[in-house]
Design an enzyme around this catalytic site. Structure first.
Site: not given
Length: 228
Positions: A13, A199-201
Protein backbone atom coordinates in the site's frame (compact mmCIF):
# COMPACT_ATOMS: atom_id res chain seq x y z
CA UNK A 1 12.57 -6.79 -12.45
CA UNK A 2 9.06 -6.84 -13.96
CA UNK A 3 7.87 -9.44 -11.46
CA UNK A 4 9.12 -7.42 -8.48
CA UNK A 5 7.53 -4.20 -9.77
CA UNK A 6 4.13 -5.87 -10.20
CA UNK A 7 4.44 -7.46 -6.76
CA UNK A 8 5.29 -4.09 -5.23
CA UNK A 9 2.44 -2.11 -6.82
CA UNK A 10 -0.20 -4.81 -6.22
CA UNK A 11 0.70 -5.91 -2.69
CA UNK A 12 2.33 -2.87 -1.06
CA UNK A 13 0.00 0.00 0.00
CA UNK A 14 1.94 2.98 -1.36
CA UNK A 15 1.41 6.56 -0.27
CA UNK A 16 3.47 9.60 -1.17
CA UNK A 17 4.91 12.65 0.59
CA UNK A 18 6.61 15.50 -1.32
CA UNK A 19 8.72 18.47 -0.29
CA UNK A 20 10.65 21.21 -2.09
CA UNK A 21 14.11 21.81 -0.60
CA UNK A 22 16.17 24.99 -0.89
CA UNK A 23 19.20 23.53 -2.70
CA UNK A 24 21.36 26.66 -3.05
CA UNK A 25 23.75 25.85 -0.20
CA UNK A 26 23.90 22.19 -1.20
CA UNK A 27 24.99 23.11 -4.74
CA UNK A 28 27.61 25.52 -3.38
CA UNK A 29 28.98 22.90 -1.00
CA UNK A 30 29.28 20.32 -3.75
CA UNK A 31 31.22 22.84 -5.86
CA UNK A 32 33.55 23.69 -2.96
CA UNK A 33 34.20 20.04 -2.12
CA UNK A 34 35.13 19.21 -5.71
CA UNK A 35 37.32 22.31 -6.02
CA UNK A 36 39.17 21.35 -2.85
CA UNK A 37 39.72 17.79 -4.04
CA UNK A 38 40.93 19.02 -7.43
CA UNK A 39 43.25 21.63 -5.88
CA UNK A 40 44.82 19.06 -3.60
CA UNK A 41 45.10 16.52 -6.40
CA UNK A 42 43.36 13.87 -4.34
CA UNK A 43 40.98 11.09 -5.18
CA UNK A 44 38.02 9.85 -3.15
CA UNK A 45 40.40 8.11 -0.73
CA UNK A 46 42.30 11.31 -0.07
CA UNK A 47 45.37 10.00 -1.88
CA UNK A 48 47.52 12.81 -3.27
CA UNK A 49 48.64 12.76 -6.89
CA UNK A 50 46.14 10.07 -7.80
CA UNK A 51 45.06 9.63 -11.39
CA UNK A 52 41.57 8.33 -10.55
CA UNK A 53 40.22 11.61 -9.22
CA UNK A 54 36.47 11.52 -8.69
CA UNK A 55 33.84 14.22 -8.38
CA UNK A 56 31.29 14.17 -5.60
CA UNK A 57 27.77 14.36 -7.04
CA UNK A 58 24.61 15.75 -5.48
CA UNK A 59 23.39 12.17 -5.31
CA UNK A 60 26.41 11.19 -3.19
CA UNK A 61 25.52 13.97 -0.76
CA UNK A 62 21.91 12.80 -0.75
CA UNK A 63 22.94 9.23 0.06
CA UNK A 64 24.89 10.47 3.07
CA UNK A 65 22.13 12.85 4.14
CA UNK A 66 19.52 10.07 3.94
CA UNK A 67 21.77 7.77 5.97
CA UNK A 68 22.05 10.37 8.74
CA UNK A 69 18.30 11.05 8.65
CA UNK A 70 17.56 7.32 8.91
CA UNK A 71 19.72 7.06 12.03
CA UNK A 72 17.78 9.96 13.54
CA UNK A 73 14.37 8.62 12.42
CA UNK A 74 14.96 4.86 12.63
CA UNK A 75 11.25 4.04 12.19
CA UNK A 76 11.75 4.90 8.50
CA UNK A 77 14.67 2.47 8.23
CA UNK A 78 12.33 -0.51 8.39
CA UNK A 79 10.75 -3.30 6.40
CA UNK A 80 7.61 -5.41 6.55
CA UNK A 81 7.42 -9.11 7.29
CA UNK A 82 4.40 -11.30 8.02
CA UNK A 83 5.51 -11.64 11.64
CA UNK A 84 6.68 -8.13 12.52
CA UNK A 85 7.89 -4.75 11.38
CA UNK A 86 11.68 -4.99 11.28
CA UNK A 87 13.50 -1.81 12.32
CA UNK A 88 17.09 -2.15 11.12
CA UNK A 89 20.16 -1.13 13.05
CA UNK A 90 22.21 -1.10 9.83
CA UNK A 91 21.77 1.63 7.21
CA UNK A 92 22.21 -0.01 3.80
CA UNK A 93 21.03 2.27 1.01
CA UNK A 94 20.03 0.88 -2.39
CA UNK A 95 20.86 3.23 -5.25
CA UNK A 96 18.81 2.81 -8.43
CA UNK A 97 21.01 2.46 -11.53
CA UNK A 98 19.63 2.37 -15.09
CA UNK A 99 21.07 -0.34 -17.33
CA UNK A 100 20.25 -0.89 -21.04
CA UNK A 101 17.35 -3.29 -20.38
CA UNK A 102 16.07 -2.35 -16.95
CA UNK A 103 16.92 -1.12 -13.48
CA UNK A 104 19.10 -2.55 -10.71
CA UNK A 105 19.70 -1.39 -7.16
CA UNK A 106 23.24 -1.96 -5.87
CA UNK A 107 23.58 -1.34 -2.14
CA UNK A 108 25.91 1.02 -0.27
CA UNK A 109 26.46 -0.81 3.02
CA UNK A 110 26.68 1.10 6.31
CA UNK A 111 26.29 4.42 4.50
CA UNK A 112 25.95 6.29 7.80
CA UNK A 113 29.50 5.28 8.73
CA UNK A 114 31.16 6.35 5.46
CA UNK A 115 32.40 9.74 4.28
CA UNK A 116 30.81 11.44 1.29
CA UNK A 117 34.01 10.88 -0.69
CA UNK A 118 33.98 7.16 0.13
CA UNK A 119 30.32 6.95 -0.90
CA UNK A 120 31.15 8.72 -4.19
CA UNK A 121 33.85 6.19 -4.99
CA UNK A 122 31.67 3.23 -4.04
CA UNK A 123 28.64 4.41 -6.02
CA UNK A 124 30.82 4.97 -9.11
CA UNK A 125 32.24 1.45 -8.77
CA UNK A 126 28.84 -0.18 -8.21
CA UNK A 127 27.21 1.71 -11.09
CA UNK A 128 30.05 0.89 -13.45
CA UNK A 129 29.91 -2.81 -12.66
CA UNK A 130 26.09 -2.76 -12.85
CA UNK A 131 26.22 -1.46 -16.42
CA UNK A 132 28.90 -4.05 -17.25
CA UNK A 133 26.72 -6.78 -15.67
CA UNK A 134 29.44 -7.66 -13.18
CA UNK A 135 27.57 -7.13 -9.92
CA UNK A 136 27.24 -10.08 -7.55
CA UNK A 137 23.70 -10.97 -6.42
CA UNK A 138 24.54 -10.14 -2.81
CA UNK A 139 25.54 -6.61 -3.87
CA UNK A 140 21.94 -5.95 -4.93
CA UNK A 141 20.17 -7.51 -1.94
CA UNK A 142 19.13 -6.63 1.61
CA UNK A 143 19.02 -2.86 1.38
CA UNK A 144 17.03 -1.03 4.06
CA UNK A 145 16.07 2.11 2.05
CA UNK A 146 16.29 3.19 -1.61
CA UNK A 147 17.10 6.35 -3.57
CA UNK A 148 16.10 6.86 -7.20
CA UNK A 149 17.46 9.99 -8.88
CA UNK A 150 16.25 11.11 -12.32
CA UNK A 151 17.53 14.67 -12.06
CA UNK A 152 20.31 13.98 -14.55
CA UNK A 153 17.60 13.19 -17.13
CA UNK A 154 15.90 16.57 -16.66
CA UNK A 155 13.01 15.28 -14.53
CA UNK A 156 11.62 17.80 -12.04
CA UNK A 157 9.58 15.46 -9.84
CA UNK A 158 8.27 11.89 -9.81
CA UNK A 159 7.14 9.10 -7.49
CA UNK A 160 9.16 5.87 -7.36
CA UNK A 161 7.97 2.29 -6.82
CA UNK A 162 8.99 0.78 -3.47
CA UNK A 163 11.68 -1.91 -3.57
CA UNK A 164 10.27 -4.69 -1.32
CA UNK A 165 10.79 -5.55 1.46
CA UNK A 166 12.13 -2.03 2.10
CA UNK A 167 9.62 0.34 3.67
CA UNK A 168 10.36 3.46 1.60
CA UNK A 169 12.11 4.93 -1.43
CA UNK A 170 13.10 8.53 -2.10
CA UNK A 171 12.60 9.95 -5.61
CA UNK A 172 14.90 12.86 -6.49
CA UNK A 173 14.39 15.37 -9.29
CA UNK A 174 16.76 17.95 -10.77
CA UNK A 175 17.83 21.19 -9.10
CA UNK A 176 15.59 23.88 -10.61
CA UNK A 177 16.31 27.59 -10.99
CA UNK A 178 13.13 29.30 -9.79
CA UNK A 179 11.95 32.69 -8.50
CA UNK A 180 11.44 32.67 -4.73
CA UNK A 181 10.18 35.24 -2.25
CA UNK A 182 12.67 36.33 0.44
CA UNK A 183 11.69 39.08 2.88
CA UNK A 184 8.95 40.22 0.51
CA UNK A 185 11.22 40.44 -2.55
CA UNK A 186 11.36 38.07 -5.51
CA UNK A 187 14.89 36.71 -6.00
CA UNK A 188 16.57 33.87 -7.90
CA UNK A 189 16.59 30.58 -6.04
CA UNK A 190 17.29 26.88 -6.49
CA UNK A 191 14.87 24.16 -5.47
CA UNK A 192 15.03 20.37 -5.34
CA UNK A 193 11.84 18.26 -5.32
CA UNK A 194 11.88 15.10 -3.21
CA UNK A 195 9.07 12.53 -3.05
CA UNK A 196 9.03 9.75 -0.45
CA UNK A 197 7.05 6.64 -1.40
CA UNK A 198 6.09 4.80 1.79
CA UNK A 199 4.75 1.33 2.58
CA UNK A 200 1.82 2.27 4.85
CA UNK A 201 2.18 -1.01 6.72
CA UNK A 202 5.61 0.15 7.89
CA UNK A 203 5.86 3.94 7.62
CA UNK A 204 2.85 6.09 8.48
CA UNK A 205 2.39 9.74 7.54
CA UNK A 206 3.88 11.14 10.73
CA UNK A 207 7.03 9.01 10.46
CA UNK A 208 7.50 9.86 6.79
CA UNK A 209 7.01 13.55 7.54
CA UNK A 210 9.55 13.40 10.39
CA UNK A 211 12.11 11.79 8.07
CA UNK A 212 11.61 14.40 5.35
CA UNK A 213 11.81 17.22 7.90
CA UNK A 214 15.16 15.89 9.15
CA UNK A 215 16.38 15.42 5.58
CA UNK A 216 15.40 18.99 4.73
CA UNK A 217 17.35 20.33 7.73
CA UNK A 218 20.45 18.46 6.60
CA UNK A 219 20.25 19.46 2.94
CA UNK A 220 19.56 23.14 3.66
CA UNK A 221 22.51 23.22 6.11
CA UNK A 222 24.76 20.80 4.21
CA UNK A 223 27.88 21.15 6.35
CA UNK A 224 25.94 18.88 8.72
CA UNK A 225 26.04 16.24 6.00
CA UNK A 226 29.83 16.29 6.02
CA UNK A 227 30.15 16.37 9.81
CA UNK A 228 27.42 13.82 10.49
Amino acid sequence: IARRLVESKTTVPHFYLSIDVDAAELVKLRTRVNEEMRAKGTNADGEAGATDAIKVSLNDLLVKACAIALVRVPECNASFSTDAILVHRRVDISVAVAIPDGLVTPVVRNADQKSVAAIAREVRDLAGRARARKLKPEEMADGTFSISNLGMFGIDQFAAVINPPEGAILAVGQVRDVPVVVDGAVVAGQRLALTLSCDHRVVDGAVGAAFLAELRRLLEHPLRVLTG
